[in-house]
Design a protein around this motif. Structure first.
Motif, short mmCIF file in Angstrom:
data_model
loop_
_atom_site.label_atom_id
_atom_site.label_comp_id
_atom_site.label_asym_id
_atom_site.label_seq_id
_atom_site.Cartn_x
_atom_site.Cartn_y
_atom_site.Cartn_z
N MET A 1 -2.24 3.51 12.54
CA MET A 1 -2.53 2.01 12.49
C MET A 1 -2.91 1.76 13.87
O MET A 1 -2.28 2.28 14.85
N GLU A 12 -5.56 -12.63 9.02
CA GLU A 12 -4.77 -11.54 8.59
C GLU A 12 -4.19 -11.78 7.11
O GLU A 12 -4.36 -13.02 6.76
N LEU A 34 -1.11 2.59 2.94
CA LEU A 34 -2.58 2.28 2.99
C LEU A 34 -3.17 2.48 4.28
O LEU A 34 -2.78 2.32 5.36
N SER A 36 -7.66 2.19 6.14
CA SER A 36 -9.02 1.85 6.39
C SER A 36 -9.58 2.44 7.27
O SER A 36 -9.21 2.83 8.26
N ARG A 42 -8.26 -3.47 9.92
CA ARG A 42 -7.12 -2.77 10.43
C ARG A 42 -6.11 -3.12 9.87
O ARG A 42 -5.61 -3.96 9.37
N VAL A 43 -5.30 -1.83 9.47
CA VAL A 43 -3.85 -2.06 8.60
C VAL A 43 -3.05 -2.07 9.54
O VAL A 43 -2.67 -1.22 10.59
N GLY A 46 1.22 -0.78 6.48
CA GLY A 46 0.69 0.18 5.57
C GLY A 46 1.48 0.95 4.79
O GLY A 46 0.91 1.75 4.20
N PHE A 64 1.82 -5.35 2.17
CA PHE A 64 0.89 -4.55 3.07
C PHE A 64 0.35 -5.73 3.88
O PHE A 64 -0.14 -6.71 3.53
N ARG A 65 0.10 -5.40 5.27
CA ARG A 65 -0.41 -6.48 5.90
C ARG A 65 -1.78 -5.91 6.65
O ARG A 65 -1.84 -4.70 7.00
N VAL A 66 -2.97 -6.58 6.49
CA VAL A 66 -4.20 -5.97 7.26
C VAL A 66 -4.84 -7.36 8.01
O VAL A 66 -4.62 -8.45 7.67
N VAL A 80 -9.97 -0.09 1.21
CA VAL A 80 -8.97 0.50 1.79
C VAL A 80 -8.57 1.45 0.79
O VAL A 80 -8.89 1.52 -0.43
#
Length: 90
Positions: A1, A12, A34, A36, A42-43, A46, A64-66, A80
């Protein structure tokens, strides 16, 4: 990450993924990741855990946060990859 870039005015997103056991037998649990490959997405968070699933059951993994770069337009699709490790194939 990759680390979060505070100078990037993008946005986000936080979400969960629903996963269904399409097999006819119960399964064990998995550790999930997760990722990318796109530089614009950007993860940030993940990793997750998915517990055992009975046949036909659905479980939710995450959150999950991207982070999407400002160049990613509203409503744009991005890919992803979710991978899992456990006693059975993912």
């Amino acid at each position: 990450m990759l680390p979060h870039d505070p100078d990037d005015p993008g946005r986000e997103m936080v979400f969960r993924l629903g996963l269904r056991n399409t097999g006819s037998a119960s399964t064990g649990g998995w550790t999930l990741e997760l990722a990318s490959e796109a530089t614009e997405v950007r993860v940030l968070e993940g990793t997750g855990v998915l517990g055992p699933l009975g046949a036909g059951e659905i479980a939710w993994a995450g959150p999950f946060r991207v982070h999407a770069h400002a160049s990613v337009a509203d409503g744009a699709a991005f890919a992803v990859r979710l991978s899992g490790a456990g006693a059975e194939p993912f």
